[in-house]
Design a protein around this motif. Sequence first.
Motif, PDB file in Angstrom:
ATOM      1  N   MET A   1      15.462 -16.845 -19.139  1.00 40.89           N
ATOM      2  CA  MET A   1      16.140 -16.713 -18.225  1.00 40.89           C
ATOM      3  C   MET A   1      15.209 -16.804 -17.015  1.00 40.89           C
ATOM      4  SD  MET A   1      17.808 -13.042 -17.026  1.00 40.89           S
ATOM      5  CE  MET A   1      19.272 -12.847 -16.860  1.00 40.89           C
ATOM      6  N   MET A   2      15.679 -17.562 -15.921  1.00 39.34           N
ATOM      7  CA  MET A   2      14.672 -17.674 -14.812  1.00 39.34           C
ATOM      8  C   MET A   2      15.037 -16.696 -13.566  1.00 39.34           C
ATOM      9  SD  MET A   2      12.224 -19.292 -13.254  1.00 39.34           S
ATOM     10  CE  MET A   2      11.924 -21.183 -13.729  1.00 39.34           C
ATOM     11  N   LEU A   3      14.271 -16.012 -13.300  1.00 34.84           N
ATOM     12  CA  LEU A   3      14.315 -14.857 -12.195  1.00 34.84           C
ATOM     13  C   LEU A   3      13.766 -15.597 -10.932  1.00 34.84           C
ATOM     14  CD1 LEU A   3      13.550 -11.701 -14.076  1.00 34.84           C
ATOM     15  CD2 LEU A   3      15.720 -12.639 -13.500  1.00 34.84           C
ATOM     16  N   TYR A   4      14.512 -15.189 -10.070  1.00 41.15           N
ATOM     17  CA  TYR A   4      13.888 -15.500  -8.519  1.00 41.15           C
ATOM     18  C   TYR A   4      14.204 -14.332  -7.593  1.00 41.15           C
ATOM     19  CZ  TYR A   4      12.901 -17.257  -3.981  1.00 41.15           C
ATOM     20  OH  TYR A   4      12.417 -17.456  -2.797  1.00 41.15           O
ATOM     21  N   PRO A   5      13.087 -13.723  -7.023  1.00 43.66           N
ATOM     22  CA  PRO A   5      11.822 -14.427  -6.997  1.00 43.66           C
ATOM     23  C   PRO A   5      11.136 -13.915  -8.215  1.00 43.66           C
ATOM     24  CG  PRO A   5      11.802 -12.556  -5.262  1.00 43.66           C
ATOM     25  CD  PRO A   5      13.218 -12.867  -6.039  1.00 43.66           C
ATOM     26  N   ALA A   6       9.986 -14.925  -8.502  1.00 42.01           N
ATOM     27  CA  ALA A   6       9.082 -14.463  -9.695  1.00 42.01           C
ATOM     28  C   ALA A   6       8.389 -13.429  -9.630  1.00 42.01           C
ATOM     29  CB  ALA A   6       8.450 -15.849 -10.145  1.00 42.01           C
ATOM     30  N   MET A   7       8.013 -12.681 -10.450  1.00 45.27           N
ATOM     31  CA  MET A   7       7.122 -11.472 -10.590  1.00 45.27           C
ATOM     32  C   MET A   7       5.951 -11.439  -9.874  1.00 45.27           C
ATOM     33  SD  MET A   7       6.973  -8.241 -10.892  1.00 45.27           S
ATOM     34  CE  MET A   7       8.265  -7.698 -12.116  1.00 45.27           C
ATOM     35  N   ASN A   8       5.130 -12.937 -10.202  1.00 41.17           N
ATOM     36  CA  ASN A   8       3.883 -13.271  -9.652  1.00 41.17           C
ATOM     37  C   ASN A   8       4.193 -13.352  -7.942  1.00 41.17           C
ATOM     38  OD1 ASN A   8       5.166 -15.524  -9.627  1.00 41.17           O
ATOM     39  ND2 ASN A   8       3.364 -16.706 -10.650  1.00 41.17           N
ATOM     40  N   GLU A   9       5.104 -13.793  -7.503  1.00 38.19           N
ATOM     41  CA  GLU A   9       5.240 -13.871  -5.960  1.00 38.19           C
ATOM     42  C   GLU A   9       5.341 -12.311  -5.458  1.00 38.19           C
ATOM     43  OE1 GLU A   9       8.572 -16.347  -4.489  1.00 38.19           O
ATOM     44  OE2 GLU A   9       8.328 -17.648  -6.416  1.00 38.19           O
ATOM     45  N   LEU A  10       6.221 -11.648  -6.097  1.00 38.57           N
ATOM     46  CA  LEU A  10       6.256 -10.151  -5.721  1.00 38.57           C
ATOM     47  C   LEU A  10       4.864  -9.420  -5.637  1.00 38.57           C
ATOM     48  CD1 LEU A  10       9.740  -9.471  -7.206  1.00 38.57           C
ATOM     49  CD2 LEU A  10       9.262  -9.896  -4.889  1.00 38.57           C
ATOM     50  N   LEU A  11       3.995  -9.778  -6.879  1.00 39.09           N
ATOM     51  CA  LEU A  11       2.933  -8.870  -6.687  1.00 39.09           C
ATOM     52  C   LEU A  11       2.006  -9.649  -6.103  1.00 39.09           C
ATOM     53  CD1 LEU A  11       2.550  -8.224 -10.711  1.00 39.09           C
ATOM     54  CD2 LEU A  11       3.149  -6.655  -8.930  1.00 39.09           C
ATOM     55  N   ALA A  12       1.944 -10.701  -5.340  1.00 38.19           N
ATOM     56  CA  ALA A  12       0.964 -11.232  -4.332  1.00 38.19           C
ATOM     57  C   ALA A  12       1.136 -10.247  -3.145  1.00 38.19           C
ATOM     58  CB  ALA A  12       1.417 -12.463  -4.231  1.00 38.19           C
ATOM     59  N   GLN A  13       2.365  -9.884  -2.846  1.00 36.80           N
ATOM     60  CA  GLN A  13       2.814  -9.066  -1.678  1.00 36.80           C
ATOM     61  C   GLN A  13       2.338  -7.372  -2.025  1.00 36.80           C
ATOM     62  OE1 GLN A  13       3.406 -10.467   1.066  1.00 36.80           O
ATOM     63  NE2 GLN A  13       3.544 -12.410  -0.113  1.00 36.80           N
ATOM     64  N   VAL A  14       2.472  -7.108  -3.102  1.00 36.91           N
ATOM     65  CA  VAL A  14       2.523  -5.620  -3.347  1.00 36.91           C
ATOM     66  C   VAL A  14       1.350  -5.404  -4.836  1.00 36.91           C
ATOM     67  CG1 VAL A  14       3.515  -3.580  -4.360  1.00 36.91           C
ATOM     68  CG2 VAL A  14       4.706  -5.030  -2.609  1.00 36.91           C
ATOM     69  N   PRO A  15       0.354  -4.737  -4.756  1.00 33.08           N
ATOM     70  CA  PRO A  15      -0.618  -4.759  -5.738  1.00 33.08           C
ATOM     71  C   PRO A  15      -0.353  -4.334  -7.116  1.00 33.08           C
ATOM     72  CG  PRO A  15      -1.093  -3.166  -3.888  1.00 33.08           C
ATOM     73  CD  PRO A  15      -0.018  -3.808  -3.813  1.00 33.08           C
ATOM     74  N   SER A  16       0.717  -3.541  -7.313  1.00 32.83           N
ATOM     75  CA  SER A  16       0.905  -3.015  -8.743  1.00 32.83           C
ATOM     76  C   SER A  16       2.584  -3.114  -8.671  1.00 32.83           C
ATOM     77  CB  SER A  16       0.547  -1.613  -8.852  1.00 32.83           C
ATOM     78  OG  SER A  16       1.038  -0.707  -8.184  1.00 32.83           O
ATOM     79  N   ARG A  17       2.898  -3.322 -10.255  1.00 28.69           N
ATOM     80  CA  ARG A  17       4.296  -2.990 -10.416  1.00 28.69           C
ATOM     81  C   ARG A  17       4.970  -1.806 -10.157  1.00 28.69           C
ATOM     82  NH1 ARG A  17       5.985  -6.959 -14.920  1.00 28.69           N
ATOM     83  NH2 ARG A  17       4.251  -8.350 -15.179  1.00 28.69           N
TER      84      ARG A  17
ATOM     85  N   VAL B   1      19.249  -4.104  -3.282  1.00 27.13           N
ATOM     86  CA  VAL B   1      18.058  -4.267  -4.029  1.00 27.13           C
ATOM     87  C   VAL B   1      17.678  -5.540  -4.003  1.00 27.13           C
ATOM     88  CG1 VAL B   1      17.106  -4.311  -6.537  1.00 27.13           C
ATOM     89  CG2 VAL B   1      18.489  -2.100  -5.478  1.00 27.13           C
ATOM     90  N   SER B   2      18.775  -6.419  -3.962  1.00 24.12           N
ATOM     91  CA  SER B   2      18.325  -7.897  -3.789  1.00 24.12           C
ATOM     92  C   SER B   2      17.874  -8.426  -2.560  1.00 24.12           C
ATOM     93  CB  SER B   2      19.569  -8.814  -4.001  1.00 24.12           C
ATOM     94  OG  SER B   2      20.151  -8.444  -5.577  1.00 24.12           O
ATOM     95  N   ILE B   3      18.409  -7.839  -1.580  1.00 25.09           N
ATOM     96  CA  ILE B   3      17.864  -8.013  -0.008  1.00 25.09           C
ATOM     97  C   ILE B   3      16.400  -7.651  -0.065  1.00 25.09           C
ATOM     98  CG2 ILE B   3      18.253  -7.563   2.243  1.00 25.09           C
ATOM     99  CD1 ILE B   3      21.254  -7.190   1.678  1.00 25.09           C
ATOM    100  N   ALA B   4      16.261  -6.299  -0.494  1.00 26.37           N
ATOM    101  CA  ALA B   4      14.789  -5.930  -0.660  1.00 26.37           C
ATOM    102  C   ALA B   4      13.824  -6.697  -1.385  1.00 26.37           C
ATOM    103  CB  ALA B   4      14.905  -4.295  -0.854  1.00 26.37           C
ATOM    104  N   ILE B   5      14.211  -7.085  -2.377  1.00 22.92           N
ATOM    105  CA  ILE B   5      13.338  -7.726  -3.253  1.00 22.92           C
ATOM    106  C   ILE B   5      13.050  -9.192  -2.506  1.00 22.92           C
ATOM    107  CG2 ILE B   5      13.019  -9.449  -5.161  1.00 22.92           C
ATOM    108  CD1 ILE B   5      14.457  -7.012  -6.672  1.00 22.92           C
TER     109      ILE B   5
ATOM    110  N   GLU C   1       9.338 -12.888   0.801  1.00 19.52           N
ATOM    111  CA  GLU C   1       9.066 -13.566   1.825  1.00 19.52           C
ATOM    112  C   GLU C   1       8.084 -12.939   2.712  1.00 19.52           C
ATOM    113  OE1 GLU C   1      13.076 -13.590   3.904  1.00 19.52           O
ATOM    114  OE2 GLU C   1      13.792 -14.499   2.414  1.00 19.52           O
ATOM    115  N   GLY C   2       7.506 -11.683   2.416  1.00 18.49           N
ATOM    116  CA  GLY C   2       6.430 -11.344   3.073  1.00 18.49           C
ATOM    117  C   GLY C   2       6.766 -10.394   4.212  1.00 18.49           C
ATOM    118  N   CYS C   3       7.744 -10.044   4.159  1.00 19.58           N
ATOM    119  CA  CYS C   3       8.083  -8.979   5.287  1.00 19.58           C
ATOM    120  C   CYS C   3       7.703  -7.647   5.318  1.00 19.58           C
ATOM    121  CB  CYS C   3       9.516  -8.837   5.684  1.00 19.58           C
ATOM    122  SG  CYS C   3      10.282 -10.333   5.845  1.00 19.58           S
ATOM    123  N   LEU C   4       6.447  -7.473   4.434  1.00 17.55           N
ATOM    124  CA  LEU C   4       5.805  -6.196   4.418  1.00 17.55           C
ATOM    125  C   LEU C   4       4.687  -5.996   5.234  1.00 17.55           C
ATOM    126  CD1 LEU C   4       6.005  -3.593   2.282  1.00 17.55           C
ATOM    127  CD2 LEU C   4       4.455  -4.629   0.869  1.00 17.55           C
TER     128      LEU C   4
END
Length: 87
Positions: free
Chosen positions: A1-17, A47-51, A56-59
């Motif tokens: 199952m392909m998830l978007y955005p990928a976890m590695n994209e999210l972890l590039a913005q926030v340092p830990s899960r 939750v989808s909007i927040a993710i 997209e780097g809005c943090l």
Amino acid sequence: MMLYPAMNELLAQVPSRYQLVNVVAARARKIASRAEEEGLLLEDKPVSIAIREIAEGCLNDTEEEMVPAEEGWMDPADEESPEETAE
């Protein structure tokens, strides 16, 4: 199952899960609250909007809050600080 955005994209913005879960949850609550206050119908779940916003780097790294996205979701300056609500 392909998830978007990928976890590695999210972890590039926030340092830990763990922090990612907290940031997403807090942002989703703000989105849902704002939509309810203004009587807006959301096309996606909060939750989808927040993710998507995080991917997209809005943090804002210094305050760990979301900066306004293109859709105009919640400006952190519009919210009361914890010190103001404690009085």
